[in-house]
Design an enzyme around this catalytic site. Structure first.
Site, short mmCIF file in Angstrom:
data_model
loop_
_atom_site.label_atom_id
_atom_site.label_comp_id
_atom_site.label_asym_id
_atom_site.label_seq_id
_atom_site.Cartn_x
_atom_site.Cartn_y
_atom_site.Cartn_z
N GLU A 430 0.65 -1.51 0.18
CA GLU A 430 0.01 0.02 -0.32
C GLU A 430 1.15 0.94 0.15
O GLU A 430 1.74 1.60 0.78
CB GLU A 430 -1.28 -0.13 1.08
CG GLU A 430 -1.20 1.09 1.90
CD GLU A 430 -1.68 1.22 3.68
OE1 GLU A 430 -2.23 0.35 4.34
OE2 GLU A 430 -2.29 1.90 3.36
N ASP A 507 -7.17 1.93 7.81
CA ASP A 507 -7.10 1.53 6.57
C ASP A 507 -6.52 1.02 5.99
O ASP A 507 -6.95 0.47 5.19
CB ASP A 507 -5.84 3.35 6.54
CG ASP A 507 -6.80 4.63 6.60
OD1 ASP A 507 -8.34 5.13 7.03
OD2 ASP A 507 -6.66 5.72 6.29
#
Ligand code: 2B7
Length: 640
Positions: A430, A507
């Site tokens: 990510e 997240d």
């Protein structure tokens, strides 16, 4: 004085006894043959076997309540309010039905006239004796004829006769067992697993009450569904936008009992669960085949009859009419044949026509009588059909383009030098900054890095054609090398480990779920082959002088701290993101096969997976937030 010869009955009793002992020894020697595995799934199997017997008693119409308790010491008891297993001794064997059920393998069927069951689960068919053989201790209690009877077993062997231990004004059976820790990898029962099963069984047997208590945590649940599988469909559609009413039918036919419940939704996934004698037939079978062909036939007929499908238009396919559908098909029959890889496919051919006729009739009546719903359902199928044609075109384009470009590997991919897929790993990372650290920290011989930017397409709300248009997804598919859709070929995969590496925060959990959803929906073979993993970065770093240690979970934190001589002088750092680690630290803690922890992703329960994704991705925001917050840290464990 002449010695008394052993009577005929005691001779046959001892012969039978030897058989029993051999039977029990066989179960202990190869438990896997009887309960599948000795891992956590096998452990729970013990509970299912006992509960299934109680459910059989309920299906026969004699039992209304079933109580499951996980006790403080880790044992489990199951009690029903059925007739109570008979305790009187059989004249020939000298054994009671109770002892026979608990000691003879495959005991089942009839105990006296009318005592047997018309329908019974019997997929695993191994029953209580296997549970008994795999338990250090088992106490059987029977409430019958105004008395309470009890018999205790150890490792399957009775420790004495059935004894009257008191009076009772109720009837029923209670089985309380302690799984043998020398057989099972773990003997800790999982509340959630048992709870899910209890809920499912309660849906399938309408009118019974299933209670479960976890005395370890003081949790109590009770399931009772007046509507049976109708309530089940309602539950599955809780977070979805529904189309029309729930269609429900229940009918007894010469082949057995048929119960169907269905409702369309605006979702793109189909959610059809089938059962035979309350056993989840994961591989489908004849009942499913009959259902599908009736569904396709009836909707196409309706379209033709009402001129909604024009003469030159093609019929809808089976997939078209199943899109967005939630359905439960539950049949009960006298002699179920379970086939297939996992013995979970119903083989009884007579059930195909039976379900096709019964369901076809009800469904076509429903469409006639509910013209508004019928139009909405038809519209949904038409949309699915058009999308299918569009998706096929889009897919063809992607594949053609890919072929033209020779499937050029994406520029963002830092590939590994090895071409041996079995040794190669692809890290999906990510963000660009963490991607940079990973590129520097990796072992470039066998570790490839693909940074993924932004929130990846929310696949649950998108269609195949749109997903394939997303650049990040295209990169991933090309890097994997297996193609997509009908042309997917898992044997071409370029990495046998595909590792999702995201931050250990909310997240990160969200992005991980997005990726998991995408794999689940569109690249499922990667999960099924066991190639998909989730990396686990550490939560804490501890340092005292030159000594450095990491903790990956909250529980581990305390343990690791104890390894330091004077804990007060340890510097503790809480990692919030991968970005806080330099390339060396990232390698050492999360990527180095010597130290890292990774979880292999498994799909054991399609319903659970679907619910998770729907909750996370569906249109409603509140359940999504709640789920992420409460489950962010829970992933199935498999240390590599
Ligand atoms: C096929 C075998 C396993 N059985 C009976 C009768 C009642 C009964 C059972 C049961 C699990 C935990 C609490 C029949 C059937 C044996 O024969 S098994 N109830 N419940 C159970 O195992 N619960 C029975 C005919 C007349 N009276 C009782």
């Amino acid at each position: 004085m002449e010695k008394e010869k052993p009577s005929k009955s005691s001779a046959s009793y001892s012969a039978e006894n030897i058989q029993v002992l051999e039977g029990l020894a066989a179960v202990r020697k190869r438990p896997g043959m009887y309960i599948g595995t000795t891992d956590i799934a096998g452990l729970h199997h013990l509970v299912w076997e006992i509960v299934d017997n109680a459910i059989d008693e309920a299906m026969a119409g004699f039992c209304k309540n079933i109580d499951v308790i996980i006790h403080k010491d880790g044992s489990v008891s199951v009690e029903d309010d059925g007739r109570g297993i008979p305790v009187d001794k059989h004249s020939k064997t000298g054994k009671s039905a109770l002892e026979t059920v608990l000691t003879v393998l495959h005991a089942g069927g009839k105990f006296g006239e009318g005592g047997g069951y018309k329908v019974s689960g019997g997929l695993h068919g191994v029953g209580s004796s296997v549970v008994n053989a795999l338990s250090t201790k088992l106490i059987a209690t029977v409430y019958r004829d105004g008395k309470t009877y009890e018999q205790t077993y150890k490792i399957g062997e009775p420790q004495g006769d059935v004894e009257v231990v008191g009076k009772s004004d109720k009837t029923g059976t209670k089985i309380w067992f302690w799984p043998d820790p020398t057989i099972f990898e773990k003997t800790e029962f999982d509340f959630q697993t048992i709870q899910n099963r209890m809920r499912q069984q309660a849906y399938l047997t309408k009118g019974i009450t299933l209670r479960m208590t976890d005395e370890r945590s003081d949790l109590r649940y009770q399931f009772y569904f007046e509507g049976g599988i109708k309530s089940y469909v309602q539950h599955l559609n809780l977070n979805k936008e529904t189309i029309g009413d729930i269609v429900y039918l229940e009918k007894e036919v010469p082949e057995g009992m048929i119960e169907v419940s269905l409702q369309y939704t605006q979702s793109f996934q189909e959610n059809i669960f089938t059962f035979a004698n309350n056993i989840h037939t994961i591989e489908g079978g004849m009942h499913l085949t009959g259902f599908r062909s009736a569904l396709t036939r009836i909707i196409n007929n309706y379209g033709r009859k009402n001129n909604l499908l024009k003469e030159k238009e093609e019929n809808f396919t089976s997939e078209d009419v199943r899109e967005g559908m939630t359905a439960i098909i539950s049949v009960k029959l006298g002699n179920p044949q379970f086939e297939g890889q996992t013995k979970s496919k119903l083989g009884n051919a007579e059930m195909r026509a039976a379900v096709e006729n019964v369901f076809g009739e009800t469904f076509s009546e429903y469409l006639e009588e509910h013209p508004t719903d019928a139009r909405s359902i038809f519209g949904k199928c038409a949309l699915a059909s058009r999308a299918r044609l569009a998706a096929r075109a889009a897919r063809d384009t992607v594949i053609r383009k890919g072929a033209l470009e020779g499937m050029t590997l994406p520029g963002k991919l830092a590939d590994c030098s090895s071409r041996d897929a079995t040794k190669s790993e692809l890290y999906l990372v990510e963000g660009d900054s963490a991607g940079g650290s990973a590129k520097m920290g990796r072992n470039r011989e066998y570790q490839a890095i693909l940074p993924l930017r932004g929130k990846i397409l929310n696949v649950e709300q998108a269609r195949m054609d749109r997903i394939l248009g997303n650049q990040e997804i295209k990169n991933l598919i090309i890097a994997l090398g297996i193609g997509i859709g009908e042309v997917m070929d898992i044997s071409k995969i370029r990495y046998h480990r595909v590792v999702i590496m995201t931050d250990a925060d909310v997240d990160g959990a969200h992005i991980r779920t997005l990726l998991l959803t995408m794999f689940y929906r569109y690249l499922r073979p990667v999960i099924e082959t066991g190639y998909l993993y989730v990396a686990q970065p550490p939560l804490y770093k501890f340092q005292q002088g030159k000594k450095v240690a990491y903790a990956y979970t909250e529980e581990e934190k305390e343990k690791v701290l104890k390894d330091f001589s004077d804990t007060s002088k340890v510097n503790v750092q809480r990692y919030k993101g991968l970005g806080e680690m330099n390339p060396e630290q990232l390698w050492e803690t999360t990527m180095d096969p010597e130290n890292r922890k990774m979880f292999r992703i498994q799909i054991t329960d399609a319903e659970e997976a679907d619910k998770t994704f729907e909750t996370l991705m569906g249109a409603e925001v509140a359940p999504r937030k709640k789920f992420i917050q409460s489950h962010a840290k829970r992933v199935r464990n498999l240390d590599i």
